[in-house]
Design an enzyme around this catalytic site. Sequence first.
Site, PDB file in Angstrom:
ATOM      1  CE  LYS A 455      31.207  49.400  33.494  1.00  0.00           C
ATOM      2  NZ  LYS A 455      32.503  48.691  33.363  1.00  0.00           N
ATOM      3  CG  ASN A 560      34.286  48.357  30.085  1.00  0.00           C
ATOM      4  OD1 ASN A 560      33.611  49.020  30.877  1.00  0.00           O
ATOM      5  ND2 ASN A 560      34.708  47.147  30.355  1.00  0.00           N
ATOM      6  CG  HIS A 563      28.065  46.323  35.312  1.00  0.00           C
ATOM      7  ND1 HIS A 563      29.110  45.552  35.777  1.00  0.00           N
ATOM      8  CD2 HIS A 563      26.954  45.868  35.946  1.00  0.00           C
ATOM      9  CE1 HIS A 563      28.639  44.678  36.670  1.00  0.00           C
ATOM     10  NE2 HIS A 563      27.339  44.855  36.791  1.00  0.00           N
TER      11      HIS A 563
HETATM   12  P1  ATP Z   1      31.598  44.623  34.116  1.00  0.00           P
HETATM   13  O1  ATP Z   1      31.740  43.868  35.397  1.00  0.00           O
HETATM   14  O2  ATP Z   1      31.846  46.093  34.253  1.00  0.00           O
HETATM   15  O3  ATP Z   1      30.343  44.344  33.417  1.00  0.00           O
HETATM   16  P2  ATP Z   1      33.225  42.668  32.854  1.00  0.00           P
HETATM   17  O4  ATP Z   1      32.487  41.672  33.656  1.00  0.00           O
HETATM   18  O5  ATP Z   1      33.303  42.475  31.380  1.00  0.00           O
HETATM   19  O6  ATP Z   1      32.689  44.127  33.101  1.00  0.00           O
HETATM   20  P3  ATP Z   1      35.335  42.548  34.828  1.00  0.00           P
HETATM   21  O7  ATP Z   1      36.465  41.618  34.675  1.00  0.00           O
HETATM   22  O8  ATP Z   1      34.263  42.228  35.802  1.00  0.00           O
HETATM   23  O9  ATP Z   1      34.727  42.808  33.362  1.00  0.00           O
HETATM   24  O10 ATP Z   1      35.932  44.000  35.169  1.00  0.00           O
HETATM   25  C1  ATP Z   1      35.113  45.009  35.725  1.00  0.00           C
HETATM   26  C2  ATP Z   1      35.505  46.339  35.122  1.00  0.00           C
HETATM   27  O11 ATP Z   1      36.805  46.694  35.505  1.00  0.00           O
HETATM   28  C3  ATP Z   1      35.553  46.351  33.611  1.00  0.00           C
HETATM   29  O12 ATP Z   1      34.297  46.551  32.997  1.00  0.00           O
HETATM   30  C4  ATP Z   1      36.462  47.508  33.332  1.00  0.00           C
HETATM   31  O13 ATP Z   1      35.781  48.733  33.490  1.00  0.00           O
HETATM   32  C5  ATP Z   1      37.476  47.370  34.451  1.00  0.00           C
HETATM   33  N1  ATP Z   1      38.650  46.553  34.055  1.00  0.00           N
HETATM   34  C6  ATP Z   1      38.684  45.208  33.910  1.00  0.00           C
HETATM   35  N2  ATP Z   1      39.933  44.807  33.563  1.00  0.00           N
HETATM   36  C7  ATP Z   1      40.686  45.910  33.480  1.00  0.00           C
HETATM   37  C8  ATP Z   1      42.068  46.179  33.167  1.00  0.00           C
HETATM   38  N3  ATP Z   1      42.904  45.194  32.854  1.00  0.00           N
HETATM   39  N4  ATP Z   1      42.484  47.460  33.170  1.00  0.00           N
HETATM   40  C9  ATP Z   1      41.650  48.470  33.482  1.00  0.00           C
HETATM   41  N5  ATP Z   1      40.355  48.287  33.800  1.00  0.00           N
HETATM   42  C10 ATP Z   1      39.872  47.037  33.797  1.00  0.00           C
HETATM   43 MG    MG Z   2      32.198  41.796  35.865  1.00  0.00          MG
END
Ligand code: ATP
Ligand code: MG
Length: 628
Positions: A455, A560, A563
Site C-alpha cells: 500500500k 496497514n 493487502h
Molecule cells: P486487506 O483487504 O487490505 O488485505 P484485510 O483483509 O486484513 O486487509 P479488511 O477487513 O478486508 O482487512 O479491511 C480492508 C482494509 O480496510 C484494511 O486493510 C485496512 O486498511 C482498512 N480497515 C479495516 N478495518 C478498519 C478499521 N476498523 N478502521 C480503519 N481502517 C480499517
Molecule cells: Mg480484505
Amino acid sequence: MASKKKDIALQIIISNQEQWEESLSSKGLLVVDVYQAWCGPCKTAVSLFRKIKNELGDDLLQFAVAEADSIDALEKYRGKCEPTFLFFGGGELVAVVRGVNAPLLQKTIIDQLEAEKNVLNQGLERKVVKDEALLVEEEETSPIPAQVEDDELLPSGKSYTVAIIKPDAVAHGKADEIIMKIQEAGFEILANEEKTMTESEVRDFYQHRAGEEKFQELIQFMSSGPCHVLIISKSGEEDVIPAWREFIGPTDVEVAKTEKPESLRAQYGTEILYNAVHGSNDTEQASRELAFFFPTFKQQHQHTDESVFMSPERTLALIRPEVLRGRKDEVLQCIQEAGFSIAMQKEVMLSEQQVKEFYQEHVNEDYYPALQQQMTSGPILALALVKDNAVKLWRNALGPTKITEAINEAPDSLRARFTPSEGAINQLHGSSSPVSAEKEINFFFPVEHTLAAIKPDAMEEHRDEIMERIQGAGFTISQIKETNLSQEMAEEFYKEHKGKPFYEQLVEYMCRGPCLMMTLSKENAVQEWRSLMGPTDPTEAQTAAPDSLRSLFAKSILENAVHGASNINHATEKIQFIFGDIDLDGHISWTSNETSTQNTTKDIQQNEERNETTALPGNEEESVQDDS
Ligand code: ATP
Ligand code: MG
C-alpha cells in the site's frame, strides 16, 4: 499527505579494524550485523531495529554493521551466507543470533540491554559467551548448524539441483533476466546466493575435471567475479535434473545455438567455456554440490544414503467428519505431541466427484460407497504434516486400517482412540508413500495465485524489505506492476467494505500514491500470504504474529502496509480487476502501467464457475461437470 521520514543513520558503519575497536569501547549494548561484501547487510533487520530503537529510545542501545572481510577480528565469520548478529556488552561478546529471526532478535536485544544495565548500575557480573558454532568449527571443521528457515527451504519429496549463473552472465548484467526466465519456465528457486568463488574453491568444485586441458582457464574464469548459486526444484517433476539440463541446453554454446536456440546457453553463452550457466549432471553430483555451497542443509537434511537429498518428509493427514465434529483439538494435540509440525491445514467440504478423484484406486472396492458417504457427510480437515520419515511415522501412529483390529491389537493407536460410531470408516487417513503423500498434498493444497499489494505508505519506506520477505517465504511473483489507483478504482477494489465507517478513509489512503500490485503463486498461497501479512490491526499483529509484515510495518489499522485477497474467489476476481485476463499458469510478465491483456477464455470461464464451497481450486472441471 504522506510525510517523507528522515533517514537517520540507525547503524554505525564499521569498515576497518580500528573502527571496530573504537566501537567496542563504547558503553552499553552494541548489536552488530556481520555481513559479507557479496550479499550486503541485512535489510530486513533494519526495520525491526528501528522499531525497537524507537520504542526503547535508549542511548545505551546501539546498532552497527560490519563487513567481515575488512575487519581482522571477524576473520572467522568470512564466507558465511547466513546473517549473523553479534551482541557486545561493554566490548565483550554476550550473545549471538544467526538468521533473521525477528522475535528472537527482539527478545535478545531486550534481555541483553536489561542485563547490561544491571552490570552498569548494580555492578552485577557480565555473562560473557563464546561463539559456540565457531568453536565447534575450529575443532572439528564441521559446518555451523543452521537454525532457521531451513525446513521451509527444502520441502521433501521433491528433487533439487544446484544451478549457477556463471561470472560471464553476471558481468554482462544478465543475472536478473536469467532468474526471471528460470521462474517463467516453472522452476522454483529455493535459494539464491551471490558469491565470488576463490580459485581453490573452484578447484575443489570442479575436481572431476582436473585432468582436462582447459582446467586452469576454467579456474580463472569461475573465480573472475561474482556468480549466483541457486537451489532449484520443479513441482510436478520427480527429477528436476533432466528438466534443468534440457532448459540450459548443450554444454557447447555453438551446438546449443543450432540445436536448442531457445536454451539459456544459446541465449547467454559466448563459447564453450563461457557458457553462462551450470547444472549438476546427476543426483549424486547435485547432492555433492548442495553440500559444497550450502553445508548446513547437508547436515540437517541429507539422509545417510549419499544419493538422496531430502529435507524432513511431508505426509497428508485427514480427519474425517465424525471425529472432526467433536474431537478436533484432541487430535491436533496428539499430532503435535507426536512431534509432527503442521505445515498447512485446511477444512474443506468435498463433493462426490472430488472424493472419487482422491480415491481413484478405491472406486471399485466394496467399501467405496461407505467411504464416499462418510467423506461427504461434513467438513474434513486436511493437514500437511512435516517430520523426518513422516509418512511411516504417521502410519505407525494411526495403527491398523480396520477399526476392530486397531482396538484389539493396538489400543494406543490413534485409530483405536478416535473411534467413530459403529460400522463407520476409520476417521484418520495417512498417505501410504512419500510419492503419494506429495500427490495428496497437491490435491488439497494446490498451487494457488493470490493478489498482494504494497500500500502507498509502505511503498516509501518498506518496499525492499517486504519484497525480500515475499521471496524468502518462497512465493513466486508472477505478475507485478506499480499502479496509481484512481478514486473509482479504489472504490471498486474495496467495494466489499462500502458503507463501513472507514470506507472513505480507506479509499483516500489507497489513492495517496502508487501501490505495488502483485500476483503471488505458491501452494496454499491465499492463506500463506495472509499469515505472512498478519492480522489487519497492527496492535493485534504485534502480539499474535510479531514477525508478520503488519506487526513490523503497519502504522495503524487503516494504514496497514499490505493487502491480500481473503479467499480464492476474491483473489481471482481482484487479479482480473488489476491485471486483466491473464494466464497465470503459463506466463510471467512484467507489466508497465497498462493492464495486461493476455489470454485466456478458459480462465475466464473457470473463474465464473468457481464456487465458494469448492474450496479446492484445481477441481473446477469436476464442479463444472457436476452442474451439467
Ligand atoms: P486487506 O483487504 O487490505 O488485505 P484485510 O483483509 O486484513 O486487509 P479488511 O477487513 O478486508 O482487512 O479491511 C480492508 C482494509 O480496510 C484494511 O486493510 C485496512 O486498511 C482498512 N480497515 C479495516 N478495518 C478498519 C478499521 N476498523 N478502521 C480503519 N481502517 C480499517
Ligand atoms: Mg480484505
